[in-house]
Design a protein around this motif. Structure first.
Motif, mmCIF file in Angstrom:
data_model
loop_
_atom_site.group_PDB
_atom_site.id
_atom_site.type_symbol
_atom_site.label_atom_id
_atom_site.label_comp_id
_atom_site.label_asym_id
_atom_site.label_seq_id
_atom_site.Cartn_x
_atom_site.Cartn_y
_atom_site.Cartn_z
ATOM 1 N N TYR A 110 20.705 -43.668 133.340
ATOM 2 C CA TYR A 110 21.663 -44.713 133.735
ATOM 3 C C TYR A 110 21.940 -45.645 132.562
ATOM 4 O O TYR A 110 23.098 -46.005 132.296
ATOM 5 C CB TYR A 110 21.096 -45.524 134.901
ATOM 6 C CG TYR A 110 21.491 -45.021 136.272
ATOM 7 C CD1 TYR A 110 22.413 -45.706 137.049
ATOM 8 C CD2 TYR A 110 20.927 -43.866 136.807
ATOM 9 C CE1 TYR A 110 22.774 -45.262 138.312
ATOM 10 C CE2 TYR A 110 21.267 -43.411 138.065
ATOM 11 C CZ TYR A 110 22.196 -44.117 138.818
ATOM 12 O OH TYR A 110 22.546 -43.660 140.067
ATOM 13 N N THR A 119 30.198 -44.620 133.580
ATOM 14 C CA THR A 119 29.354 -44.632 134.762
ATOM 15 C C THR A 119 28.646 -43.285 134.851
ATOM 16 O O THR A 119 29.029 -42.324 134.189
ATOM 17 C CB THR A 119 30.174 -44.844 136.052
ATOM 18 O OG1 THR A 119 30.914 -43.642 136.339
ATOM 19 C CG2 THR A 119 31.143 -46.000 135.903
ATOM 20 N N THR A 120 27.626 -43.221 135.663
ATOM 21 C CA THR A 120 26.976 -41.937 135.927
ATOM 22 C C THR A 120 27.730 -41.217 137.032
ATOM 23 O O THR A 120 27.338 -40.142 137.456
ATOM 24 C CB THR A 120 25.519 -42.140 136.374
ATOM 25 O OG1 THR A 120 25.511 -42.845 137.627
ATOM 26 C CG2 THR A 120 24.728 -42.928 135.343
ATOM 27 N N ASP A 124 26.343 -46.408 140.866
ATOM 28 C CA ASP A 124 26.513 -47.457 139.857
ATOM 29 C C ASP A 124 27.985 -47.809 139.693
ATOM 30 O O ASP A 124 28.321 -48.880 139.189
ATOM 31 C CB ASP A 124 25.910 -47.027 138.522
ATOM 32 C CG ASP A 124 26.589 -45.791 137.943
ATOM 33 O OD1 ASP A 124 26.800 -44.837 138.704
ATOM 34 O OD2 ASP A 124 26.884 -45.775 136.736
ATOM 35 N N LEU A 177 15.386 -50.030 134.856
ATOM 36 C CA LEU A 177 16.779 -50.170 134.438
ATOM 37 C C LEU A 177 17.112 -51.632 134.140
ATOM 38 O O LEU A 177 17.758 -51.934 133.137
ATOM 39 C CB LEU A 177 17.715 -49.633 135.522
ATOM 40 C CG LEU A 177 19.215 -49.754 135.233
ATOM 41 C CD1 LEU A 177 19.590 -49.000 133.959
ATOM 42 C CD2 LEU A 177 20.037 -49.249 136.421
#
Length: 205
Positions: A110, A119-120, A124, A177
């Motif tokens: 991430y 973005t993934t 998210d 994260l």
């Protein structure tokens, strides 16, 4: 390269650690697991469907730059997830190690994507949209909340065992994260302050 590396890290963790141990963590793959249990459709196909839906949202709300980079991210995710999933790799590890290792690998994935302005193409996307609307909204905390909502829904399908593992994963993953993003933010702020100081000194001279 950061986007591709991030997706390799994530998809390896999802396909080889998360899915085999039925850890419902609130992400796209977990959503696909829930849909798979309810509908019987192929897991990889469902994961691709959810990814495609989130990609459309990314284009509408985050703009072309995020969209183009997120296409690379989504294609990488679908490619590597299908590869790792088809290899049917299984690790005989204690569940505590599985949760810890997968939390780190996915947090790193991430982080690499987000810091590359992509973005993934996971949840998210929603967190980034909210953050862009209001910078005070923390990305990692928002992802944690969304994941916990999916976890509650997972209770209906997988029961308490998978959910408890998922809660542990979600808390660890969002913690790692947040630490990485905060460190990046502080580094950028320090560089900005340093540049300001240099500019001020130059003006004085």
């Amino acid at each position: 390269m950061k986007i591709i590396a991030g997706n390799i890290s994530m998809t390896f963790a999802y396909a080889c650690l998360i899915v085999p141990n039925e850890i419902i963590n609130g992400g796209v793959t977990s959503s696909a697991l829930l849909l798979n249990a309810l509908s019987g459709y192929d897991l990889a196909l469902l994961a691709n469907f959810v990814t495609g839906f989130l990609l459309i949202i990314c284009l509408v709300f985050l703009g072309k730059e995020y969209f183009v980079k997120s296409i690379v991210s989504s294609l990488s995710y679908m490619l590597f997830f299908n590869i790792f999933y088809s290899l049917n790799i299984r690790f005989d590890l204690n569940i505590v190690l599985v949760v810890l290792i997968s939390s780190i690998l996915i947090a790193v994935g991430y982080y690499l994507c987000i810091t590359a302005n992509a973005t993934t193409v996971g949840f998210d996307v929603i967190a980034l949209i909210l953050h862009h609307k209001n910078e005070k909204i923390d990305i990692a905390v928002t992802i944690r909340i969304i994941n916990l909502i999916v976890l509650v829904l997972g209770l209906l399908v997988y029961g308490y065992s998978s959910i408890m593992k998922g809660v542990a994963f979600t808390l660890l993953f969002s913690y790692f994260l947040k630490k990485m993003l905060d460190r990046k933010q502080n580094s950028l702020k320090a560089d900005k302050d340093h540049t300001k100081d240099e500019t001020s000194r130059a003006k004085e001279i």
